[in-house]
Motif scaffolding. Structure first.
Motif, PDB file in Angstrom:
ATOM      1  N   PHE A 189       0.861  -1.236   0.087  1.00 33.22           N
ATOM      2  CA  PHE A 189      -0.229   0.118   0.049  1.00 33.22           C
ATOM      3  C   PHE A 189       0.823   1.090  -0.086  1.00 33.22           C
ATOM      4  O   PHE A 189       1.395   1.603   0.985  1.00 33.22           O
ATOM      5  N   ASP A 190       1.322   1.582  -1.248  1.00 33.24           N
ATOM      6  CA  ASP A 190       2.360   2.624  -1.320  1.00 33.24           C
ATOM      7  C   ASP A 190       2.257   3.258  -2.914  1.00 33.24           C
ATOM      8  O   ASP A 190       2.417   2.724  -3.741  1.00 33.24           O
ATOM      9  N   SER A 191       1.926   4.509  -2.696  1.00 30.58           N
ATOM     10  CA  SER A 191       1.607   5.315  -4.059  1.00 30.58           C
ATOM     11  C   SER A 191       3.000   5.771  -4.668  1.00 30.58           C
ATOM     12  O   SER A 191       2.918   6.424  -5.672  1.00 30.58           O
ATOM     13  N   THR A 192       3.943   5.291  -4.277  1.00 26.18           N
ATOM     14  CA  THR A 192       5.310   6.021  -4.806  1.00 26.18           C
ATOM     15  C   THR A 192       5.468   5.685  -6.321  1.00 26.18           C
ATOM     16  O   THR A 192       5.519   6.708  -7.051  1.00 26.18           O
ATOM     17  N   ASN A 193       5.098   4.536  -6.791  1.00 19.93           N
ATOM     18  CA  ASN A 193       5.260   4.028  -8.119  1.00 19.93           C
ATOM     19  C   ASN A 193       3.986   4.772  -8.958  1.00 19.93           C
ATOM     20  O   ASN A 193       4.330   5.239 -10.323  1.00 19.93           O
ATOM     21  N   ALA A 194       2.991   4.730  -8.613  1.00 21.41           N
ATOM     22  CA  ALA A 194       1.766   5.592  -9.091  1.00 21.41           C
ATOM     23  C   ALA A 194       2.198   6.867  -9.484  1.00 21.41           C
ATOM     24  O   ALA A 194       1.784   7.699 -10.473  1.00 21.41           O
ATOM     25  N   ILE A 195       2.488   7.543  -8.480  1.00 16.87           N
ATOM     26  CA  ILE A 195       3.056   9.054  -8.659  1.00 16.87           C
ATOM     27  C   ILE A 195       4.189   9.138  -9.668  1.00 16.87           C
ATOM     28  O   ILE A 195       3.845  10.155 -10.453  1.00 16.87           O
ATOM     29  N   LEU A 196       5.118   8.611  -9.623  1.00 12.30           N
ATOM     30  CA  LEU A 196       6.146   8.382 -10.567  1.00 12.30           C
ATOM     31  C   LEU A 196       5.652   8.473 -11.906  1.00 12.30           C
ATOM     32  O   LEU A 196       6.059   9.064 -12.847  1.00 12.30           O
TER      33      LEU A 196
END
Length: 213
Positions: A86-93
């Motif tokens: 549950f981590d939006s890091t990749n989606a934001i990139l």
């Protein structure tokens, strides 16, 4: 010229529910620029049965209040998959790659990413899945840039996150989604609750400040 800044996170259920409202504002001629805040980004967390139950109950509350769809496929394939990030890091990139490659496409790409998760039940924390979603949504250039992860993309992404977080502090925002009106050098926090209501009510609520009337 007056415009709106929209602070969001791809893993925010309320931001998903606000997507239609943002689309209606844009269709009415309002300039809406997106800014990620990284609220659910690195270090993130791992899905557990307890967190999945909490998330699903919150999603059902959002659905009841806004009419937004959270499918059984999402419940089964995303929430009930222990160990899923549950981590939006990749989606934001990925969305930063769209913002650079197709500046007017970020809102549509965000919607594609959100619907991939909440409707189709796809894992939008997964790098390969995100690349496929961008390509399917019509952003192959952004997908290629996201896959390459050049230093320029990483630097631009870090700058966008820092700017989003700084803006949140500046206007006294307490979470996402957050709407900020920009009028020259002035920035003012707006009530984002109207994003969940009927189209007429949404536009009427912002008519005075956005000069739509």
């Amino acid at each position: 010229m007056r415009s709106l800044l929209y602070l969001y996170d791809p893993l925010c259920g309320w931001c998903y529910a606000a997507t239609s409202g943002i689309a209606r504002l844009r269709a009415a001629g309002v300039v809406v620029s997106l800014r990620p805040t990284g609220l659910f980004s690195d270090p993130g967390r791992v899905m557990t049965p307890e967190f999945a139950d909490y998330a699903w109950k919150n999603d059902q509350r959002i659905a009841a209040m806004t009419g937004q769809t959270f499918t059984k496929a999402y419940h089964r394939q995303v929430l009930q998959a222990p160990g899923t990030a549950f981590d939006s890091t990749n989606a934001i990139l990925a969305l930063t790659a769209v913002a650079i490659d197709s500046p007017d496409g970020e809102a549509d790409a965000l919607r594609a990413v959100q619907e991939a998760r909440y409707v189709a039940g796809r894992d939008i924390t997964d790098i390969a899945t995100l690349g496929t979603i961008l390509t399917e949504a019509g952003y192959p250039g952004a997908a290629a840039a996201f896959d390459a992860r050049a230093a320029t993309l990483l630097s631009a992404n870090a700058a966008r996150l820092a700017a989003g977080q700084a803006l949140m502090r500046e206007v006294g925002g307490s979470g996402v989604p957050t709407l900020v009106m920009v009028d020259g050098a002035s920035r003012r926090l707006l009530d984002s609750d109207a994003l969940y209501g009927p189209s007429d009510g949404l536009l009427a609520r912002f008519a005075a400040t956005l000069a739509l009337a």
